[in-house]
Structure formats: structure tokens, C-alpha cells
Design a protein around this motif. Structure first.
Motif, PDB file in Angstrom:
ATOM      1  N   PHE A 737       0.926  -1.271   0.000  1.00 25.81           N
ATOM      2  CA  PHE A 737      -0.262   0.106  -0.082  1.00 25.81           C
ATOM      3  C   PHE A 737       1.310   1.462  -0.218  1.00 25.81           C
ATOM      4  CE2 PHE A 737      -3.194  -3.490   1.388  1.00 25.81           C
ATOM      5  CZ  PHE A 737      -4.386  -2.538   0.697  1.00 25.81           C
ATOM      6  N   ASN A 738       1.905   1.115   0.986  1.00 26.94           N
ATOM      7  CA  ASN A 738       3.182   2.689   1.165  1.00 26.94           C
ATOM      8  C   ASN A 738       2.020   3.358   1.391  1.00 26.94           C
ATOM      9  OD1 ASN A 738       5.284   1.182   0.195  1.00 26.94           O
ATOM     10  ND2 ASN A 738       5.009   1.127  -1.911  1.00 26.94           N
ATOM     11  N   LEU A 739       0.545   3.619   2.027  1.00 29.32           N
ATOM     12  CA  LEU A 739       0.091   4.991   2.093  1.00 29.32           C
ATOM     13  C   LEU A 739       0.685   5.589   2.801  1.00 29.32           C
ATOM     14  CD1 LEU A 739      -1.819   4.900   4.792  1.00 29.32           C
ATOM     15  CD2 LEU A 739      -2.914   2.970   3.852  1.00 29.32           C
ATOM     16  N   THR A 740       1.223   5.349   3.593  1.00 33.39           N
ATOM     17  CA  THR A 740       2.729   6.331   4.114  1.00 33.39           C
ATOM     18  C   THR A 740       2.823   7.385   4.324  1.00 33.39           C
ATOM     19  OG1 THR A 740       4.270   5.407   5.543  1.00 33.39           O
ATOM     20  CG2 THR A 740       1.718   5.041   6.410  1.00 33.39           C
ATOM     21  N   GLY A 741       3.630   7.218   2.164  1.00 31.11           N
ATOM     22  CA  GLY A 741       4.599   7.843   1.802  1.00 31.11           C
ATOM     23  C   GLY A 741       3.170   8.539   0.866  1.00 31.11           C
ATOM     24  N   TRP A 742       1.623   8.676   0.912  1.00 34.84           N
ATOM     25  CA  TRP A 742       1.515   9.288  -0.371  1.00 34.84           C
ATOM     26  C   TRP A 742      -0.108   9.742  -0.078  1.00 34.84           C
ATOM     27  CZ3 TRP A 742      -3.257   7.040  -2.223  1.00 34.84           C
ATOM     28  CH2 TRP A 742      -2.905   4.875  -2.277  1.00 34.84           C
ATOM     29  N   PHE A 743      -0.701   8.893   1.277  1.00 28.81           N
ATOM     30  CA  PHE A 743      -2.097   8.915   0.969  1.00 28.81           C
ATOM     31  C   PHE A 743      -2.434  10.163   1.017  1.00 28.81           C
ATOM     32  CE2 PHE A 743      -6.472   9.086   3.065  1.00 28.81           C
ATOM     33  CZ  PHE A 743      -7.500   8.376   1.953  1.00 28.81           C
ATOM     34  N   GLY A 744      -3.688  11.140   1.385  1.00 27.90           N
ATOM     35  CA  GLY A 744      -3.562  12.484   0.697  1.00 27.90           C
ATOM     36  C   GLY A 744      -3.459  13.381   0.120  1.00 27.90           C
ATOM     37  N   VAL A 745      -2.422  13.457  -0.781  1.00 29.46           N
ATOM     38  CA  VAL A 745      -1.653  14.214  -1.285  1.00 29.46           C
ATOM     39  C   VAL A 745      -2.233  14.469  -2.496  1.00 29.46           C
ATOM     40  CG1 VAL A 745       0.019  14.749  -2.496  1.00 29.46           C
ATOM     41  CG2 VAL A 745       0.911  13.859  -0.266  1.00 29.46           C
ATOM     42  N   LEU A 813      -7.557   3.852  -3.722  1.00 23.81           N
ATOM     43  CA  LEU A 813      -7.381   3.319  -4.422  1.00 23.81           C
ATOM     44  C   LEU A 813      -7.541   4.968  -6.324  1.00 23.81           C
ATOM     45  CD1 LEU A 813      -8.360   0.200  -5.715  1.00 23.81           C
ATOM     46  CD2 LEU A 813      -6.132   0.684  -5.394  1.00 23.81           C
ATOM     47  N   ASP A 814      -8.843   5.635  -5.164  1.00 27.02           N
ATOM     48  CA  ASP A 814      -8.307   6.674  -5.767  1.00 27.02           C
ATOM     49  C   ASP A 814      -7.702   7.981  -5.517  1.00 27.02           C
ATOM     50  OD1 ASP A 814     -10.934   9.300  -7.260  1.00 27.02           O
ATOM     51  OD2 ASP A 814     -10.317  10.279  -5.161  1.00 27.02           O
ATOM     52  N   ASP A 815      -7.126   8.168  -4.025  1.00 23.89           N
ATOM     53  CA  ASP A 815      -6.153   8.976  -4.019  1.00 23.89           C
ATOM     54  C   ASP A 815      -4.982   8.677  -4.378  1.00 23.89           C
ATOM     55  OD1 ASP A 815      -5.698  11.214  -1.707  1.00 23.89           O
ATOM     56  OD2 ASP A 815      -4.302   9.569  -1.401  1.00 23.89           O
ATOM     57  N   HIS A 816      -4.918   7.122  -4.508  1.00 24.06           N
ATOM     58  CA  HIS A 816      -3.457   6.716  -5.746  1.00 24.06           C
ATOM     59  C   HIS A 816      -3.488   7.387  -6.971  1.00 24.06           C
ATOM     60  CE1 HIS A 816      -0.437   4.204  -7.407  1.00 24.06           C
ATOM     61  NE2 HIS A 816      -0.075   4.462  -6.389  1.00 24.06           N
ATOM     62  N   LYS A 817      -4.610   6.602  -7.461  1.00 24.51           N
ATOM     63  CA  LYS A 817      -4.388   7.841  -9.501  1.00 24.51           C
ATOM     64  C   LYS A 817      -4.785   9.126  -9.383  1.00 24.51           C
ATOM     65  CE  LYS A 817      -8.691   8.220 -11.134  1.00 24.51           C
ATOM     66  NZ  LYS A 817     -10.044   7.970 -10.921  1.00 24.51           N
ATOM     67  N   GLU A 818      -5.039   9.905  -8.277  1.00 25.83           N
ATOM     68  CA  GLU A 818      -5.432  11.239  -8.413  1.00 25.83           C
ATOM     69  C   GLU A 818      -4.110  11.531  -8.261  1.00 25.83           C
ATOM     70  OE1 GLU A 818      -6.879  13.922  -9.185  1.00 25.83           O
ATOM     71  OE2 GLU A 818      -7.698  12.357  -9.917  1.00 25.83           O
ATOM     72  N   GLY A 819      -2.993  11.232  -7.477  1.00 28.22           N
ATOM     73  CA  GLY A 819      -1.417  11.794  -6.393  1.00 28.22           C
ATOM     74  C   GLY A 819      -0.772  11.435  -8.461  1.00 28.22           C
ATOM     75  N   ILE A 820      -0.991  10.575  -8.962  1.00 31.64           N
ATOM     76  CA  ILE A 820       0.417  10.205 -10.138  1.00 31.64           C
ATOM     77  C   ILE A 820      -0.544  11.417 -11.554  1.00 31.64           C
ATOM     78  CG2 ILE A 820       0.428   8.169 -12.195  1.00 31.64           C
ATOM     79  CD1 ILE A 820       2.156   7.571  -9.643  1.00 31.64           C
ATOM     80  N   ARG A 821      -1.100  11.391 -10.678  1.00 36.45           N
ATOM     81  CA  ARG A 821      -1.804  12.216 -12.404  1.00 36.45           C
ATOM     82  C   ARG A 821      -1.658  13.639 -12.284  1.00 36.45           C
ATOM     83  NH1 ARG A 821      -6.618  15.036 -13.827  1.00 36.45           N
ATOM     84  NH2 ARG A 821      -8.320  14.764 -12.267  1.00 36.45           N
ATOM     85  N   GLN A 822      -1.871  14.155 -10.525  1.00 34.49           N
ATOM     86  CA  GLN A 822      -1.348  16.100 -10.940  1.00 34.49           C
ATOM     87  C   GLN A 822       0.002  16.121  -9.737  1.00 34.49           C
ATOM     88  OE1 GLN A 822      -4.187  17.857 -10.232  1.00 34.49           O
ATOM     89  NE2 GLN A 822      -5.583  16.481 -10.045  1.00 34.49           N
ATOM     90  N   ILE A 823       0.839  15.467  -9.501  1.00 34.54           N
ATOM     91  CA  ILE A 823       2.027  15.460  -9.191  1.00 34.54           C
ATOM     92  C   ILE A 823       2.666  15.922 -11.139  1.00 34.54           C
ATOM     93  CG2 ILE A 823       4.114  14.760  -8.553  1.00 34.54           C
ATOM     94  CD1 ILE A 823       3.005  13.259  -6.190  1.00 34.54           C
ATOM     95  N   ALA A 824       2.178  14.822 -12.058  1.00 37.19           N
ATOM     96  CA  ALA A 824       2.777  14.958 -13.032  1.00 37.19           C
ATOM     97  C   ALA A 824       2.357  16.275 -13.486  1.00 37.19           C
ATOM     98  CB  ALA A 824       1.808  13.756 -14.076  1.00 37.19           C
ATOM     99  N   ASP A 825       1.085  16.781 -13.333  1.00 33.75           N
ATOM    100  CA  ASP A 825       0.889  18.196 -14.143  1.00 33.75           C
ATOM    101  C   ASP A 825       1.831  18.783 -13.317  1.00 33.75           C
ATOM    102  OD1 ASP A 825      -0.924  19.716 -15.547  1.00 33.75           O
ATOM    103  OD2 ASP A 825      -2.082  20.478 -13.573  1.00 33.75           O
ATOM    104  N   LEU A 826       2.090  18.877 -12.222  1.00 35.29           N
ATOM    105  CA  LEU A 826       2.908  20.323 -11.146  1.00 35.29           C
ATOM    106  C   LEU A 826       4.276  19.861 -11.880  1.00 35.29           C
ATOM    107  CD1 LEU A 826       1.987  21.050  -8.816  1.00 35.29           C
ATOM    108  CD2 LEU A 826       3.358  19.559  -7.343  1.00 35.29           C
ATOM    109  N   PHE A 827       4.311  18.832 -11.926  1.00 35.12           N
ATOM    110  CA  PHE A 827       5.931  18.522 -12.829  1.00 35.12           C
ATOM    111  C   PHE A 827       5.781  19.026 -14.655  1.00 35.12           C
ATOM    112  CE2 PHE A 827       7.174  16.422  -8.849  1.00 35.12           C
ATOM    113  CZ  PHE A 827       8.171  17.354  -8.566  1.00 35.12           C
ATOM    114  N   GLY A 828       4.596  19.079 -14.500  1.00 35.02           N
ATOM    115  CA  GLY A 828       4.559  18.856 -16.205  1.00 35.02           C
ATOM    116  C   GLY A 828       5.239  18.642 -17.615  1.00 35.02           C
ATOM    117  N   SER A 829       5.231  16.861 -16.484  1.00 30.92           N
ATOM    118  CA  SER A 829       5.600  15.832 -17.462  1.00 30.92           C
ATOM    119  C   SER A 829       5.233  14.761 -16.783  1.00 30.92           C
ATOM    120  CB  SER A 829       7.006  16.177 -18.158  1.00 30.92           C
ATOM    121  OG  SER A 829       7.891  15.663 -17.074  1.00 30.92           O
ATOM    122  N   PRO A 830       4.913  13.871 -17.189  1.00 28.49           N
ATOM    123  CA  PRO A 830       4.315  12.296 -16.243  1.00 28.49           C
ATOM    124  C   PRO A 830       5.566  11.777 -16.148  1.00 28.49           C
ATOM    125  CG  PRO A 830       4.451  11.502 -18.913  1.00 28.49           C
ATOM    126  CD  PRO A 830       4.568  13.291 -18.536  1.00 28.49           C
ATOM    127  N   ALA A 831       6.116  10.728 -15.307  1.00 23.09           N
ATOM    128  CA  ALA A 831       6.558   9.496 -14.379  1.00 23.09           C
ATOM    129  C   ALA A 831       7.950   9.606 -15.797  1.00 23.09           C
ATOM    130  CB  ALA A 831       6.160   9.083 -13.369  1.00 23.09           C
TER     131      ALA A 831
END
Length: 896
Positions: A737-745, A813-831
Motif C-alpha cells: 500500500f505504501n500509503l504512509t508515503g502518499w495518501f491524501g496528496v 485507489l482513487d487517491d493513488h490515481k489522483e496522486g500520479i496524475r496531479q504530480i505529473a501535472d505539477l512537474f509538467g510531464s509524466p513520471a
């Protein structure tokens, strides 16, 4: 050029991995394990293991650890090649880059030289239960690293054959050695492991770090005379919690602390004596061919008079070699220096400063006859060891929880006859009134030896050990008196009553607040302001030029509100605490209580230092090195040197470049942190969250593991607040899960974008330029990428209630999907475009990890189905589960 070096680096990793796995296959075949030899990964086409068990698990575990060793060695090789072809400044965070950037920015060499002695770094070793591998296996790891380091030197066919056989010999010993602890390690074993690093690893590391710094300084054309004395270098000392940290650890008694202090002193004196003897062996200057400075002659005569008849034998060993004679006497005086069970009778060193002076005299005597190079190459390194380790080896911090102190104080008051003695239940104003009145008096509550109760006896027993050590050896052996869960001023003042009770109120010892929870971080500045105003702080004896230490914790703040709220509140606390201290002319030294995982503050050190708020680094820094991180970062000398270089050079850079060009968008990040916090709390405050957590992770297995002497829970209660942060993180990592490192973001970023687009855009505009934002988001993205949806779902299937399972899994799962998408947008390119190397590392491990998780899930379900967890069948299943835990931790390169 960089692309070519990166490509060659990957090719080198592939070639070395092929070599090691080939050696491993040969060992297995020679032992008759042909099926295992065919099944190990990264060695041809492995046979798929549907249900690995026993030896198969061990084979996969070793394979992962061999992969980790190859990747680490590849990183070392890449840095060397980059430095050789592109120059010193090409390594991000190195001395070369830092010194070049400072001089190019117009900072004078004299200003850099003047700042160097103000840099103080103190890594503090702890023994939290995060090391899943046995100490014996760690020793084999070190031997393998050494063999890999010399592999390129085996050029002839005979040398290559000998080297391959040496590697295979280590692998066979490793294979025949059990992977996990068969018996729960006790404090003695943990202390032995830490002492190994303090005596056998860190002395070499200190000198290697100095050589890197000195070499970079000279290669850049800076004045070598600026580094002619040990006090001109950055200061590097060490600390330990093993034997002193009693927060939730019932086995750390006063006797353990006393034994630890004695062992530290004895080991330090042996370390220094051996260094002096080696120096004497190298310093073969003759009085026949070299003039002997009068200062050396005078010192020889003075030492001979002090040491009496024993001095003559030391002098007679080396006629006409006064420098060796002098060192023989220094070694003799070190042997006579007081330690437990010995007395000096005036013939040993009474303090390390006397040794410092003797070594300084030796160096100056060589400079006087024109032997500067010999003084620099031979004497200064020994001086650096003496300054770094003293007669105490490492400062032993004493840590205890504020709630434990409250109970101890109540027991003392009850024993002294006070009718209203329930100090642990008093409100803060009543505590302060009582403490202020008592601290104005200089008398104990009770005669020494009075038993007051378990907690009070433990606290006072420890403080008497501190007193006896201080009276005999001074303040050097004792580190900070750390108060875990510091919430109010009274939590600090009550420590001074304990000090008064044992006669130490006037000793220059540091009482240190540890701000761990989000609430405590937010209230820290107000608490510190009250502390600085209090008479007990203002009249406290201080060591010269001493900074006030304040400790900040990543673990409980993460458990409170998730990674983003944790990092943000630490960032804000550093700013506010520094502001309070600066307003009163006080210099702060931050002590970061970080672990190895991202969830608990781990990460690349130079980026960690760079991410600190501008102006908050005074030039001094402490940080914990916990459990498995000690071996990961310091068992291999080139890696260890790199890590310390990143810290020290980063500290110099941050100290001299303290002001940003413009204020980052703090309000926008505050809004984001609030949103992330709210979503994280929504998860952990779910009325059935503990039920989900208990079923969907391996926390019940970890609580029975044998990977550390400390209990998994502070008091034994089965609540989230009582659970230590290490098993909390470890359990989520194991189930992927690793949620302690990403959940909520992810949800927080989406909500910020929807409710305040301008705030989101202000963060996106500085995503690559604000070090704190970039460092934090890269960490979050790393944990997102390491999460595995398939494994998550398989663990979630262990939750029997489908409604609960679906509700919380949808949220995750919804938060995880959003984390990948939103951080990619924040940095301007996908992981995929930015993190190719990271994704390749994950992909390389996927197939064997999947097999291990499958076996883990099967045995976890079987173990949980047993009614009697103390039965022989349960113990056998648990042993398999612990072996799997170790193997998966190796594959993930992370525990807690």
C-alpha cells in the motif's frame, strides 16, 4: 556525455549482476540445488516459482540483496566516472559542486574558510527494530562489497579465477547462514553492532571524508594552508541511543546505561592508543639527520617525569628517534588514563584536551623543522580522530517519554509525603506554579536510595548514572536529555527537578524538547519562547559556544496527518523556532529524528539539507541513523563517504547561502497541506479503520518478529496512537500500500486545483525551483510508483467485510490515481519521462516480488486461521512468514 555515462552505468550494472548471479548459480549447483539454481532471477530464463517455500524464499532473498549490492556498486562507479570525465562539480551536492558554486557566486575564500569550523554534524545511531537481517549476514554483505570494489583489478586469468572463487566462498557462507533472527536480539547484541560501526567503520569514514574534502579543496586551487590544523575542518562527531533510549523500552536500565558509557570510554581509549602506536610506527624521523625542536625536548622531559620509571622503557625502545619516543609516552599515558576499574594515580590523561595539546605540540614540532607534509599526512588525521571521538567515542543521548516522567514525579511526591501528589493529572498552570517554586530551592525531595515506585526508581537510577559519569569524566560522554512528546514547558522543567534530586542542577547538560506530533510542532515556538524566558534556562550552565538543541520528529507527525502535513509542519516549525531563537540571540541546532524510509524522513541527504527553510541552519545539525539505514548507508566505505560528503557540503552551502531571492508561495502550500491533512484524517478516523488495517497488512506478524529488542507498541495497548511508527510504516510497505508515503496528496492537489486554481498554479510555477516542494513531491511520487495495485487488492481481500473493504479501497485507489496524475501535472510531464531509472528498478523486481507476496498471503491466511498461535504449527508458519518478510524487505530495499 551524461547520457553516455548513464548508459555505460546501466551496462555495468547488468554485467556485474550477470557475474554475481552466475556465481550464485554455481554455488547452488555445487551444493546439489539444481532446481533453485534454475529458479533464481536475472540469471538466464528462471523457472517460475508458484509457491516458494523454505530454501526457495532464501534464494530469492539473497538474489534481491545481490541486486541491491550491484546497484550500490554501480552508483559508486557512476560517480567516479562522472567526476573523472566531467569534473568535481558534476556530482550534485558534492564538495566540488559546493565549493565551485560558492566561489563563482563571489563568496570570498576567506569567508568559506571562516565558516568551516562552524559546521558541526553529529549522526546519531539508534537501534530501532528496522533491521530485518542478522548481524552475521551484514558482515557478509561488507565482505561482498569489498570484493566487488576490487573486481576490476583482477586482470589476469589466474586473478580472475581467484576472485570468482572468493566471491563464491562468501556466497556459500551466506547461503549456509540463517537469514532472520532466530532469537530476539537483546540490547547487548544491538550495542555490539553499534560499537562495531563506532570503532571499525566511522574512524575510517571520518578520515576518508576529510580526504575527499581536502582533495576537493586543493583540486579547485584553494589555499591548502587553510586546512593545516584539525580545528580548521568541519566538525564531525557521533552519538548513540543504544543503551540510553528508554522511551517505551523497558530493558534499558540504569545498569545498561552505565555499562554502555563504560564500554564507550574503553573503546575510545583503545581506538586512540592504536592510532598513536600506528603513528609512532610511521614517524621514523631521526635526531641525527633532523634538528630536534626545543618544544619537543621539553615535552619529553616533562612526560618522563610524570610517568616515572615506566617512561624509560618507552624511551629506550627508539634511541635517537625523539618523535617516536614522544609518541611512546603518549601511548603509555593513554593506557594509564582512567576507565572503569582503573585509576590514573596522576599518570594518565585527565581530559582529552590534554591529548589534543600533546598532538598539537607534535605537529608544530614537525612544522618547525620544515616537515609540513609529514605533519599534514600523518599527524592531522590522528588529531581529527581525537577530536571526533574524544575519550567518550560517542555521546550517549538519554531519551524518555514525558508521560513516563509525569508518573515518576507523582511517585516522588507521594514518597516525600505530599498529599496532593498526582502530578501526572495536574493542569499545566498548577504544574508550572509548583515547578517554579521548587526550582527556586536547592534541595532534594528525598534521601538518596529511597524507593518511590517503578518509574521514579528507573528515572532517578538513570540520572545517578549520569551524575557519576559527569563527576568522573565531565560532560563529554553525555549527550542530550531528550523528552519525547514534549507538549508544554512543564515537560522540560520537570527534568530539572530530576537533575536537582541527584545533585546535577548546575551541570552543563542539554535538556532537549522532541516535537513529534503535528499539534506539538505547531505549538513548539510558543513553548520555546516560554522556555527561553524562564529563569531556569537563563541561569543554566552552558558549554562554551553551545547551541540549544531542538528535536523534530517525522514519525508521529506522519501518523497524525500524512506525509505532506508532516513535512509542512516540520518546515513551519523550523521557521518559527528559528525566529523565536533569533529574537533572543540564541542559536539553535536542529536534531532531525528521521528514519530510513521516505515516510519517516529518509531521502538523499543533500536534497534534505537544501529543502530546509532558508536561515534555519545554524551550521550545526544532528540526525538519527536508524536500524537498517546504518548498514545501507555506512557499511560500504565509498557509499558512506558519499553520504557524509552530501551532508557536510550541503550544510556549508545552506549556511552561506541562507536568503532566497523571493518568498515561495507559503499560503498556497498551507492550503494544500490542510486539504491533505483532512483527507488523511478521514481515513484513519473511519470507525472501522483499525479493523481494515489489522486484516489488510502484516502488522500482526511484525509484532511477533525478532528484529529488535524494543516492543512494537509503547505500552502494549492495541491502538493506533500506541503503535510505534516503524511497524506502522513497515506493515503498509509489506502489503505494498505504501500509503504512509502518499495518501491524501492526490486528493489534496485535486481539491486545491478545483477550489483555488491560482494557488495550484503558484505551486506549479515553482515546482522545480522551490527545494522543499520538489523534495517533498519527488518523495511522494516515489512511494506512489512503488505501490502495487494487484498486491494491495490481494491483501485487502483478507478483510472479511466486503462493504468495509470496498469503501476504503475505493478511497485509497482513487487517491493513488489522483496522486500520479496531479504530480505529473505539477512537474509538467509524466513520471515515465522523468523517472525512467526508478521505474526500471521497480520493473526489475516485479516478478520475483510477486511470487514472494503470493507465498506471504497464503501463509498469512493459514497462520491467522489457527486458534493457538503458540502451537508448534503456528511457530513453523510464523518462521516462514518472517523469512518472507525479510525477503520482501530486501526486494523493496525498505522496512520501516
Amino acid at each position: 556525455m551524461k547520457e553516455r555515462l548513464a548508459r555505460e552505468g546501466l551496462e555495468g550494472i547488468a554485467e556485474e549482476l550477470d557475474f554475481l548471479m552466475g556465481c550464485f548459480q554455481e554455488v547452488l549447483r555445487e551444493l546439489g540445488e539444481d532446481r533453485l539454481a534454475d529458479a533464481i532471477p536475472w540469471a538466464g530464463e528462471p523457472v517460475t516459482l508458484d509457491d516458494p517455500d523454505g530454501a526457495e524464499i532464501q534464494a530469492l532473498s539473497m538474489s534481491f540483496q545481490l541486486l541491491n549490492a550491484v546497484e550500490e556498486n554501480g552508483a559508486v562507479r557512476f560517480r567516479k566516472n562522472t567526476e573523472r570525465e566531467l569534473g568535481l562539480a558534476a556530482i550534485r551536492g558534492s564538495w566540488g559542486e559546493t565549493l565551485s558554486s560558492l566561489t563563482e557566486s563571489g563568496i570570498a575564500e576567506s569567508a568559506i574558510s571562516a565558516e568551516l569550523p562552524n559546521i558541526l554534524l553529529r549522526p546519531v545511531l539508534t537501534a530501532h527494530p528496522t533491521e530485518a537481517k542478522r548481524v552475521t549476514v551484514l558482515a557478509l554483505h561488507r565482505q561482498l562489497h569489498e570484493l566487488l570494489a576490487v573486481r576490476d583489478r583482477a586482470t589476469t586469468p589466474i586473478e580472475q579465477t581467484e576472485h570468482r572463487e572468493a566471491v563464491k566462498a562468501v556466497l556459500e557462507r551466506w547461503w549456509r547462514t540463517g537469514e532472520v533472527y532466530l532469537q530476539k536480539p537483546d540490547l547487548a547484541a544491538e550495542r555490539k553492532n553499534v560499537l562495531h560501526y563506532l570503532t571499525a567503520v566511522f574512524p575510517k569514514l571520518l578520515l576518508a571524508t576529510d580526504e575527499r574534502f581536502k582533495g576537493s579543496w586543493q583540486a579547485l586551487g584553494l589555499d591548502p594552508s587553510a586546512l593545516s590544523a584539525p580545528e580548521q575542518y568541519p566538525r564531525l562527531t557521533f552519538g548513540s541511543w543504544v543503551g540510553g533510549d528508554r522511551d517505551g523500552h523497558p530493558y534499558v536500565s540504569a545498569e545498561v546505561t552505565q555499562d554502555t558509557l563504560n564500554m564507550h570510554r574503553a573503546a575510545a581509549l583503545v581506538l586512540l592508543e592504536e592510532a598513536i602506536v600506528d603513528l609512532a610506527g610511521a614517524l621514523s624521523l631521526s635526531a641525527i639527520t633532523n634538528p630536534v625542536p626545543p618544544v619537543l625536548v621539553e615535552k619529553l622531559e616533562a612526560k618522563s617525569a610524570v610517568l616515572g620509571s615506566a617512561a624509560q622503557g618507552a624511551i629506550d625502545r627508539n634511541p635517537s628517534e625523539p618523535w617516536r619516543q614522544y609518541l611512546n609516552l603518549v601511548a603509555l599515558q593513554l593506557r594509564n588514563t582512567p576507565r572503569e576499574g582503573s585509576t590514573s594515580e596522576g599518570r594518565g590523561y585527565m581530559s582529552p584536551s590534554e591529548l589534543f595539546d600533546d598532538l598539537s605540540t607534535l605537529r608544530r614540532s614537525l612544522v618547525e623543522i620544515g616537515a609540513e607534509r609529514i605533519a599534514q599526512d600523518l599527524v592531522v588525521p590522528v588529531e581529527r580522530l581525537a577530536h571526533g571521538f574524544g575519550f567518550h567515542l560517542a555521546k550517549l543521548d538519554i531519551r524518555q517519554n514525558s508521560a513516563f516522567h509525569d508518573i515518576a514525579m507523582s511517585q516522588i511526591l507521594a514518597a516525600s509525603g505530599l498529599r496532593d501528589h498526582a502530578f501526572d493529572r495536574w493542569p499545566e498552570h498548577k504544574r508550572l506554579a509548583f515547578l517554579n517554586e521548587e526550582l527556586a530551592k536547592n534541595r532534594p525531595f528525598l534521601p538518596e536510595g529511597t524507593s518511590c515506585g517503578r518509574e521514579a526508581d528507573q528515572v532517578l537510577g538513570c540520572y545517578r548514572v549520569i551524575r557519576d559519569t559527569y563527576r568522573r569524566y565531565g560532560a563529554d560522554p553525555i549527550g542530550s536529555l531528550i523528552v519525547s512528546m514534549t507538549r508544554n514547558l512543564s515537560d522540560l522543567l520537570v527534568v530539572h527537578l530530576f537533575l536537582r534530586e541527584v545533585g546535577l542542577l548546575d551541570a552543563p547538560l542539554q535538556v532537549v524538547p522532541l516535537l513529534e506530533t503535528i499539534n506539538d510542532l505547531q505549538g513548539g515556538a510558543m513553548m520555546l519562547e516560554s522556555w527561553f524566558r524562564h529563569p531556569i534556562w537563563q541561569r543554566r550552565p552552558r558549554l562554551e559556544s553551545e547551541a540549544q538543541v531542538v528535536m523534530v520528529g517525522y514519525s508521529d507527525s506522519n501518523k497524525d496527518g500524512g506525509i505532506l502535513a508532516s513535512r509542512w509542519n516540520i518546515y513551519k516549525a523550523e521557521r518559527e523556532l528559528t525566529r523565536v531563537a533569533s529574537s533572543r540571540g540564541v542559536r539553535l541546532r536542529f536534531f532531525h529524528g528521521m528514519g530510513g524510509t521516505i515516510s519517516r524522513g529518509g531521502g538523499k541527504y543533500h536534497r534534505f539539507v537544501d529543502s530546509m527553510p532558508p536561515g534555519t541552519l545554524s551550521g550545526e545539525l544532528e540526525l538519527t541513523i536508524q536500524g537498517e539505514t546504518i548498514a545501507q548507508q555506512f557499511s560500504n566505505l565509498p557509499t558512506a563517504t558519499y553520504n557524509l560528503e552530501m551532508l557536510l557540503s550541503g550544510m556549508l552551502r545552506k549556511t552561506l547561502w541562507s536568503a532566497p531571492e523571493q518568498e515561495p508561495p507559503l499560503a498556497a502550500f498551507q492550503a494544500l497541506a490542510d486539504l491533505c491533512y483532512d483527507h488523511f484524517r478521514k481515513l484513519i478516523e473511519h470507525p472501522r479503520f483499525i479493523e481494515f488495517y489489522s486484516a489488510a497488512t502484516t502488522i500482526d506478524v511484525l509484532e511477533r518478529s525478532k528484529i529488535g529488542s524494543r516492543p512494537a507498541r509503547r505500552t502494549g495497548r492495541r491502538t493506533l496512537s500506541d503503535l510505534r511508527a516503524i511497524p506502522w510504516v513497515f506493515s503498509w510497505n509489506q502489503s505494498r500500500f505504501n500509503l504512509t508515503g502518499w495518501f491524501g496528496v492526490g486528493t489534496g492537489l485535486r481539491q486545491l486545483r478545483e477550489t483555488d486554481p491560482s494557488a495550484f498554479e503558484s505551486l506549479r510555477a515553482v515546482a522545480n525551483d522551490w527545494p522543499f516542494l520538489r523534495y517533498t513531491m519527488i518523495h511522494v511520487e516515489t512511494r506512489l510508483l512503488n505501490t502495487n495495485h494487484d498486491v494491495m487488492k490481494q491483501f485487502a481481500a483478507l478483510v472479511e467485510d466486503a462493504e468495509l473493504r470496498d469503501e476504503l479501497m475505493d478511497m485509497l485507489l482513487d487517491d493513488h490515481k489522483e496522486g500520479i496524475r496531479q504530480i505529473a501535472d505539477l512537474f509538467g510531464s509524466p513520471a515515465e519521462e522523468r523517472r525512467a531509472s526508478q521505474l526500471e528498478n521497480i520493473h526489475r523486481r516485479t516478478v520475483p516480488l510477486t511470487a514472494l507476496h503470493r507465498a506471504q498471503l497464503k501463509r498469512l491466511a493459514a497462520w491467522r486461521s489457527l486458534e493457538d498461535h503458540d502451537s508448534e504449527e503456528a511457530e513453523q508458519l510464523l518462521s516462514k512468514l518472517l523469512l518472507l518478510t525479510n525477503a520482501i524487505a530486501g526486494g523493496l530495499k525498505s522496512t520501516g
